[in-house]
Each structure stands twice: as C-alpha cells, then as structure tokens.
Scaffold this active site. Structure first.
Site, PDB file in Angstrom:
ATOM      1  N   ASP A 207      -6.273  -2.463  -6.352  1.00  0.00           N
ATOM      2  CA  ASP A 207      -7.239  -1.526  -5.746  1.00  0.00           C
ATOM      3  C   ASP A 207      -6.805  -0.073  -5.897  1.00  0.00           C
ATOM      4  O   ASP A 207      -6.930   0.724  -4.960  1.00  0.00           O
ATOM      5  CB  ASP A 207      -7.406  -1.826  -4.249  1.00  0.00           C
ATOM      6  CG  ASP A 207      -7.783  -3.270  -3.970  1.00  0.00           C
ATOM      7  OD1 ASP A 207      -8.288  -3.939  -4.877  1.00  0.00           O
ATOM      8  OD2 ASP A 207      -7.560  -3.738  -2.839  1.00  0.00           O
TER       9      ASP A 207
ATOM     10  N   GLN B  26      -0.029  -0.091  -5.618  1.00  0.00           N
ATOM     11  CA  GLN B  26      -1.231  -0.454  -4.864  1.00  0.00           C
ATOM     12  C   GLN B  26      -1.812   0.774  -4.176  1.00  0.00           C
ATOM     13  O   GLN B  26      -1.096   1.552  -3.556  1.00  0.00           O
ATOM     14  CB  GLN B  26      -0.900  -1.525  -3.825  1.00  0.00           C
ATOM     15  CG  GLN B  26      -2.107  -1.970  -3.001  1.00  0.00           C
ATOM     16  CD  GLN B  26      -1.790  -3.123  -2.074  1.00  0.00           C
ATOM     17  OE1 GLN B  26      -0.883  -3.897  -2.327  1.00  0.00           O
ATOM     18  NE2 GLN B  26      -2.544  -3.250  -0.987  1.00  0.00           N
ATOM     19  N   ASP B  27      -3.149   0.947  -4.310  1.00  0.00           N
ATOM     20  CA  ASP B  27      -3.864   2.032  -3.628  1.00  0.00           C
ATOM     21  C   ASP B  27      -3.349   3.420  -4.013  1.00  0.00           C
ATOM     22  O   ASP B  27      -3.084   4.262  -3.147  1.00  0.00           O
ATOM     23  CB  ASP B  27      -3.777   1.860  -2.109  1.00  0.00           C
ATOM     24  CG  ASP B  27      -4.494   0.607  -1.634  1.00  0.00           C
ATOM     25  OD1 ASP B  27      -5.237   0.026  -2.435  1.00  0.00           O
ATOM     26  OD2 ASP B  27      -4.307   0.210  -0.479  1.00  0.00           O
TER      27      ASP B  27
ATOM     28  N   ARG C 138     -13.246  -4.915  -7.104  1.00  0.00           N
ATOM     29  CA  ARG C 138     -13.715  -5.931  -6.160  1.00  0.00           C
ATOM     30  C   ARG C 138     -14.347  -5.224  -4.970  1.00  0.00           C
ATOM     31  O   ARG C 138     -13.977  -4.088  -4.626  1.00  0.00           O
ATOM     32  CB  ARG C 138     -12.571  -6.844  -5.708  1.00  0.00           C
ATOM     33  CG  ARG C 138     -11.385  -6.126  -5.088  1.00  0.00           C
ATOM     34  CD  ARG C 138     -10.303  -7.107  -4.706  1.00  0.00           C
ATOM     35  NE  ARG C 138      -9.186  -6.437  -4.032  1.00  0.00           N
ATOM     36  CZ  ARG C 138      -8.420  -7.000  -3.112  1.00  0.00           C
ATOM     37  NH1 ARG C 138      -8.638  -8.248  -2.747  1.00  0.00           N
ATOM     38  NH2 ARG C 138      -7.418  -6.329  -2.558  1.00  0.00           N
TER      39      ARG C 138
ATOM     40  N   GLN D  91       0.830  -1.202   0.000  1.00  0.00           N
ATOM     41  CA  GLN D  91       0.000   0.000   0.000  1.00  0.00           C
ATOM     42  C   GLN D  91       0.862   1.249   0.000  1.00  0.00           C
ATOM     43  O   GLN D  91       1.712   1.446   0.870  1.00  0.00           O
ATOM     44  CB  GLN D  91      -0.909   0.020   1.226  1.00  0.00           C
ATOM     45  CG  GLN D  91      -1.910   1.173   1.193  1.00  0.00           C
ATOM     46  CD  GLN D  91      -2.738   1.240   2.451  1.00  0.00           C
ATOM     47  OE1 GLN D  91      -2.204   1.098   3.538  1.00  0.00           O
ATOM     48  NE2 GLN D  91      -4.028   1.449   2.309  1.00  0.00           N
TER      49      GLN D  91
END
Length: 538
Positions: free
Chosen positions: A381, A359-360, A445, A337
């Site tokens: 994500d 990520q993120d 998701r 993250q």
C-alpha cells in the site's frame, strides 16, 4: 500527526478483523454562494415540489417550508439527519434559498465542535485513557478534528463565482470528511471499546458533513444542467480564490536564481554554515500566521529529522519548494507501516522528488496534490490516502517486501460517493526495484468502499500480476469502487486475466479525461505558478 500508525493503515495480518469495523463516514463545508445562482437552483426544485403539494390542497406556509427542506435533504445520504438539523432552525418568515446551504454547514460546525470537546484530553476522556497507543490516538484525533473545523469555517467565509467556489467546496468538504474518518481509524489498535465510543460521538457530525457535500455536489450538477456555465464564466466577480497567492513570477525567479542563499530569510546547513542545522529548528523560528513571506534555503545534505510544516506557519517557502529532494523513512520492512512523506495541505506540488520506504511510503492524505517526475519506492500500500492526486511522469518502484508479503502499489481511501478524491497515474512507469520474481505485485486494493484509482498511458513491467488488483479481504471487492486502466502498455498491462469485479471499469477517453490535471485537480494555474512542467489533459 505525531504518529502515522494512528491513521489506521495496518499490517496485512490485521486486515480481516478491521474490515468489519469500518463504516462509511462523511464530511463537511460550504460557503455563501452567488445568490442569483442559488435562487435558480433551489427555487427550481422547491417550486416544483411546492406546486405538486399545492395540487393536493396544501396552501400553508408550513407546507411550502417542508417542501423546501425536503428538496435539499432528498439529495443527501442521511436524510433524517438533514431534516432534523435544518427543519427546526429555518425561519419561515425570513426564508432565503441560500440559507439552507449555509445552515447545513453551521449545524455541522456546531455538532463537530461539541464532539471535538468531548473527545479532547480535557473532555470525556480526561485522565481515564492511559495506554500509550490510545493517548497518542486521542492527540492525533484532536489535531484532525481541528483541521476539519478549519475547512468548515473557511467555507463560510469564502468568496467567488459558483464554478470556482463549488469545486473548492467539494475539495474542502471531502477533506473534512477524511479528517474525521482518519480520527476514527486511528483507534484501530486502541484497547477496549474506545473506537466504538469515538465513532459514536462523531456519528452525527460525519453525517452532517456528508449532507453538506451532497448538497454542494447537487448544486454543481444542477448548475451545469441548466446551462449556467457561460453566464458564470463571464461573471466579473471571479477571483483567484484557492490559488497560492504567495508564489508569483518574482517568487519563481527567486527560487530558480543562483543567489537564493543571499535572499533567503533563513538558511539551513548541516555543516553549520547557516543559522540553523536542522529544518525543524528553522521552522520553529518562523512567526505563526505571518503575512510576510519566509524563504527557507536548505543547503545540500542529508537531514535525519521528522519535518512538520504546521498549519500555523503561513507563507513559508522552503528553498526547493518540494523540488529535487528526497524523503526517506529508514525503519525498514520489519517495522511495517513507516511513512516517508505525508501531505495533507491543499494544492501541494512535488517535483523531481524521491519518496523512499517500504509499507505506506507516500501518504496522500487529503485535498489536491500533484507529483511530477518523482521516484516512489515501497511494498505494501505504498501510495495511499484520500486526496485528489495526479502522479505524472513518475517512476514507481515496488521493492522486495518481508517474507510472505505481497506488494500493492495503492490503497485509496474514498469513503463517500460525493467526494472528489482518487489516485490518478498518467504517463508513469512501473518497474521492479530488486528481484521480484517470487513476489506478487498488484496495482492496488480497496481500502474503503468507494476506493478510486486510475492508471492511464503508463508502462507496466512484467512484475504486475495478471489479476491486476487484490481484494482487501476475501475474494472480491465492493461494487462501489472505481478502478480502471486506460491506454497502458508493457507486459504487465495486459487486462485479459484481470479480476472480474463490477467496480473495475473499461473507460472511454471522455471518462479518462476526468482524471487529468485539468479536470481532476480543477485547473493547473497553481501548478504552473510553482514553475513545474505538467500535461493538462490526455
């Protein structure tokens, strides 16, 4: 927040064990609303219930009061909390319909204030929490609960016609709930049973917040059903409530002018030609809660810093106004993250910006947000959060993740059916950044039980997996999510082999229009005030 990890988004390896611990929490806020409308809305429900009771022989004032409280509490998700919080404080001799709505916010504020004091560094955990992650989570939680309280208190002091106020209230209440849930999620990696303890202390405040949001949503539905829209739109008391007053035509001309540097209050320059060399130092120099506009002109350059525009920095205009600027997190894929940009303020606009991480990457945390012609890069994500956000004419670039990882473009975090939140893409393009031939890439998701994401009129390259969507854990998703694809095109847009989830909807143009700037962001004046092009509807 000082640590993005504390917001609860974690690596894929931790997802399964976290899923069982996540529960649907709620939020907060309401305002003093036009009395005449509240009388129409509440009395209609109350009289109906009271009349029914009178037929059973209930002639007492107490019976009427019970019917009044019941009429309001029956629309909430946590009815027992609603009855126990409103029933004891309602004065039957001085009953007014709007009092129940105000009281629902007031009791939520009281409960959240008590919980915040208990959770604070000087409260229940004073000196007893020592590990680094837990200490950081407590610090972030304090800031988040402070934001939630701000939204509640603002809600009681606002003004405006019902249609304006109700929609703003739904946004603020949704955000207040998001802040409390973010606090709880921040303890996912904490030692011991600290998360369970935090969740216990916030249980009542989140329920009361949720109840307030349910009541506001009910008001909105009833107002529309009794054809009050035209009456209210002619109400001369309508104000510009919620519109950024600081950015009018003179400000737009200033921002677009070539001599902005001369007119700026503060100049930031990497080469030392300005007063400050960093944006952070410039922001520190801005007076707190200033009613005077402060224009910060940032000269061209690469600035390696973590920039935070705190809530106390009022009326700040950074020269670009989130325009033609890049936000990058250099941690790389191996650090998991790594947020490049987080936005939590209401009515934020990002135009021709670049958000670059793995990520993120982009945390659309809360409130209303608009992104136009932005380039967004990431892996897992990489567009996530629980704001009401529209991304329009943006380029989305999934990139090569770590070995063994799959790409998921979105992870939307709606936690309550009454929240007016979700992620909406319109007229965007989804293309690979690098060779993704051996990487599975999905549209998103469901991070939370009511996750809401819609792709409209968007080009999808062949990188999109035929399934389209990926479960958070297991093989399916909660029936309560809302995912949809409308009028998309390109090789990745074929929906024939999409997952067979109940929450994956086929929608009409009427439903799709609810996710446009006009409907989903509740208007567009605040976007045009930022001198940014946009498409209001389908």
């Amino acid at each position: 927040m000082s640590s993005f990890k504390a917001y609860g988004k974690v690596s894929e390896s931790d997802q399964a064990k976290l899923d069982a611990r996540r529960k649907t929490c709620k939020r907060v806020a309401i305002i003093s609303i036009s009395s005449i409308v509240l009388v129409c809305v509440v009395v209609a429900a109350v009289v109906g219930t009271a009349t029914h009771n009178s037929k059973k022989g209930d002639d007492s004032g107490k019976g009427t009061l019970s019917a009044s409280v019941k009429a309001v509490c029956d629309v909430t998700l946590y009815q027992d909390s609603c009855y126990s919080s409103l029933g004891p404080v309602v004065n039957t001799s001085n009953f007014k319909p709007e009092d129940l709505f105000k009281l629902s916010i007031q009791v939520a504020i009281a409960e959240l204030s008590k919980a915040a004091a208990q959770i604070s560094d000087q409260g229940l955990f004073n000196g007893t929490v020592t590990d680094k992650l837990s200490v950081e989570a407590l610090k972030n939680c304090g800031e988040l609960l402070g934001l939630a309280l701000d939204h509640l208190n603002e809600s009681l002091s606002g003004d405006g016609s019902l249609l304006e106020v109700v929609e703003d209230l739904k946004t603020w209440l949704s955000s207040a709930g998001t802040y409390q849930q973010s606090c709880v999620d921040g303890f996912d990696d904490a030692k011991g049973e600290l998360k369970d303890t935090i969740e216990k202390y916030l249980k009542t405040s989140t329920e009361l917040t949720s109840n307030s949001l349910a009541i506001v949503s009910w008001i909105s539905k009833v107002a529309n059903s009794v054809k009050l829209r035209r009456l209210l739109s002619q109400d001369g008391t309508a104000t510009s409530h919620g519109i950024p007053e600081w950015l009018h035509q003179t400000d737009r001309r200033l921002i677009e002018s070539s001599d902005l540097r001369k007119k700026a209050s503060i100049v930031v320059a990497k080469d030392g030609s300005g007063k400050y060399k960093t944006i952070g130092d410039a922001l520190k120099a801005v007076p707190d809660k200033s009613k005077k506009r402060t224009v910060i002109y940032v000269k061209k350059g690469v600035y390696f810093e973590n920039v935070r525009v705190e809530k106390s920095k009022w009326n700040v205009v950074v020269g670009f106004v989130a325009r033609d600027i890049g936000f990058r997190n250099t941690a790389g894929a191996a650090k998991h993250q790594a947020v490049a940009l987080m936005s939590s303020a209401d009515q934020t606009v990002f135009y021709r910006c670049r958000i670059d991480a793995f990520q993120d990457s982009l945390y659309v945390h809360a409130n209303r947000q608009f992104y136009r012609e932005c380039d967004i890069y990431g892996t897992v994500d990489f567009i996530f959060g629980n704001s009401a956000v529209v991304l329009q004419n943006c380029k989305v670039f999934p990139r090569v993740p770590m070995t063994g990882q799959q790409n998921t473009i979105t992870a939307q975090g709606k936690i309550d059916p009454n929240q007016n939140t979700g992620i909406s893409f319109q007229n965007c393009t989804i293309s690979p950044f690098g060779d993704l031939s051996s990487v599975k890439t999905y549209l998103g998701r469901p991070w939370k039980n009511y996750s809401t994401t819609v792709y409209m009129q968007t080009f999808m390259g062949s990188l999109i997996h035929p399934d389209g969507w990926l479960p958070w854990v297991g093989t399916t998703a909660p029936d309560t999510i809302f995912y949809s694809e409308y009028q998309n095109f390109g090789p990745g847009s074929v929906t024939k082999n999409r997952v067979k989830w109940k929450g994956l909807k086929t929608i009409t143009s009427k439903v799709a229009s609810k996710f446009t700037v006009h409907s989903f962001l509740l208007g567009s004046k605040w976007i045009s005030d930022a001198s940014v092009p946009y498409k209001s509807k389908l």
